[in-house]
Design an enzyme around this catalytic site. Structure first.
Site, mmCIF file in Angstrom:
data_model
loop_
_atom_site.group_PDB
_atom_site.id
_atom_site.type_symbol
_atom_site.label_atom_id
_atom_site.label_comp_id
_atom_site.label_asym_id
_atom_site.label_seq_id
_atom_site.Cartn_x
_atom_site.Cartn_y
_atom_site.Cartn_z
ATOM 1 N N LYS A 13 1.250 -1.038 0.066
ATOM 2 C CA LYS A 13 -0.260 -0.408 -0.061
ATOM 3 C C LYS A 13 0.956 1.330 -0.034
ATOM 4 C CE LYS A 13 -2.173 -1.068 3.544
ATOM 5 N NZ LYS A 13 -1.869 -2.661 4.249
ATOM 6 N N ARG A 88 -9.388 0.564 9.366
ATOM 7 C CA ARG A 88 -9.316 -1.019 9.736
ATOM 8 C C ARG A 88 -9.845 -1.865 10.686
ATOM 9 N NH1 ARG A 88 -3.163 0.337 9.531
ATOM 10 N NH2 ARG A 88 -2.441 -2.015 9.802
ATOM 11 N N ARG A 127 11.424 -6.929 4.201
ATOM 12 C CA ARG A 127 11.334 -5.884 4.525
ATOM 13 C C ARG A 127 11.881 -5.848 6.045
ATOM 14 N NH1 ARG A 127 5.706 -3.020 4.667
ATOM 15 N NH2 ARG A 127 4.993 -3.822 7.211
ATOM 16 N N ARG A 135 11.328 -0.458 11.992
ATOM 17 C CA ARG A 135 10.581 -0.880 12.624
ATOM 18 C C ARG A 135 9.635 -2.372 13.760
ATOM 19 N NH1 ARG A 135 5.381 -0.221 7.995
ATOM 20 N NH2 ARG A 135 4.227 -1.646 10.317
ATOM 21 N N ARG A 146 -0.386 -9.594 13.112
ATOM 22 C CA ARG A 146 -1.096 -8.322 12.645
ATOM 23 C C ARG A 146 -1.785 -9.520 10.991
ATOM 24 N NH1 ARG A 146 3.563 -5.794 10.425
ATOM 25 N NH2 ARG A 146 2.236 -4.106 9.790
HETATM 26 P P1 AMP Z 1 0.877 0.220 9.520
HETATM 27 O O1 AMP Z 1 1.855 0.966 9.099
HETATM 28 O O2 AMP Z 1 -0.611 0.627 8.814
HETATM 29 O O3 AMP Z 1 1.378 -1.363 9.125
HETATM 30 O O4 AMP Z 1 0.080 0.241 10.974
HETATM 31 C C1 AMP Z 1 1.245 -0.162 11.889
HETATM 32 C C2 AMP Z 1 0.467 -0.100 13.488
HETATM 33 O O5 AMP Z 1 0.011 0.899 13.776
HETATM 34 C C3 AMP Z 1 -0.600 -1.057 13.015
HETATM 35 O O6 AMP Z 1 0.276 -2.677 13.805
HETATM 36 C C4 AMP Z 1 -1.387 -0.919 14.196
HETATM 37 O O7 AMP Z 1 -0.733 -1.770 15.939
HETATM 38 C C5 AMP Z 1 -1.188 0.296 14.101
HETATM 39 N N1 AMP Z 1 -1.840 0.890 13.185
HETATM 40 C C6 AMP Z 1 -2.482 2.023 11.926
HETATM 41 N N2 AMP Z 1 -2.795 1.933 11.747
HETATM 42 C C7 AMP Z 1 -4.508 1.765 12.739
HETATM 43 C C8 AMP Z 1 -5.502 1.839 12.168
HETATM 44 N N3 AMP Z 1 -6.266 2.545 11.578
HETATM 45 N N4 AMP Z 1 -6.428 1.356 13.464
HETATM 46 C C9 AMP Z 1 -5.867 0.689 14.814
HETATM 47 N N5 AMP Z 1 -4.431 0.824 14.590
HETATM 48 C C10 AMP Z 1 -3.927 0.879 13.349
#
Ligand code: AMP
Length: 191
Positions: A13, A88, A127, A135, A146
């Site tokens: 994404k 989400r 990654r 990260r 996840r």
């Molecule tokens: P991402 O970079 O989108 O994979 O997000 C990394 C982490 O941030 C996720 O595993 C969640 O812990 C948190 N996170 C990001 N976006 C959301 C969301 N829309 N709702 C809840 N947690 C989020």
């Protein structure tokens, strides 16, 4: 044009959002990036989100919706927003509908990037190796969580958006350029 990029962790994404920014001058609204920035800054939101994110769980809807609402008030979002990693959960999707209506904005399309779990695990491991652990949530154990969370909490959004007629599904397992082309075709814009 305001769109959602919907897909599991590691679906690409972020890469596709970066390409849409370059080709169409849109703004990326990545809740993951915003939450990571909050953690780094040690803000109140960051302090609440840190442990949850490291465990691969979802930060509360309330926190995430607040962060998105504030971001949408910044003038650059007029150029068009790419929601990446948000919504989400169904509650977040409903909140987004309300936020957009309140702010006089609307959603043009939801692009679902479909990628099989086996492929995602390989991509995320790569990654994790490349970023050298920058990260904290990029490891096999949290990835698994996840993915489970994605199927449980986020995949139902496919049905939610199917009902609005805005859902476009692309094969995210293809090579990156092919995915870019498929997204452009789905949005009826140039790649
Ligand atoms: P991402 O970079 O989108 O994979 O997000 C990394 C982490 O941030 C996720 O595993 C969640 O812990 C948190 N996170 C990001 N976006 C959301 C969301 N829309 N709702 C809840 N947690 C989020």
């Amino acid at each position: 044009m305001n769109i959602i990029l919907l897909g599991p962790p590691g679906a690409g994404k972020g890469t596709q959002a970066a390409r849409l920014i370059e080709s169409h001058g849109m703004v990326q609204l990545s809740t993951g990036d915003m939450l990571r920035a909050a953690v780094k800054a040690g803000s109140e939101v960051g302090l609440k989100a840190k442990a949850v994110m490291e465990a691969g769980d979802l930060v509360s809807d309330e926190i995430v919706i607040g962060v998105v609402s504030e971001r949408l008030d910044q003038p650059d979002t007029k150029a068009g927003v790419i929601f990446d990693g948000f919504p989400r959960t169904t509650a977040q999707a409903e909140a987004l509908d309300n936020l957009l209506a309140e702010k006089g904005m609307s959603l043009d399309a939801v692009v679902e990037m479909q990628v099989p779990d086996e492929l995602l695990i390989g991509r995320i491991e790569k990654r994790a190796a490349e970023t050298g652990g920058t990260r904290a949530d990029d490891n096999a154990e949290t990835l698994k969580k996840r993915l489970v969370n994605y199927h449980k909490d986020t995949a139902p959004l496919v049905e939610y958006y199917k009902g609005t007629g805005k859902l476009k599904t692309v094969d995210g397992a293809q090579e990156m350029d092919a995915v870019t082309t498929a997204i452009a075709a789905a949005l009826a814009v140039s790649a």
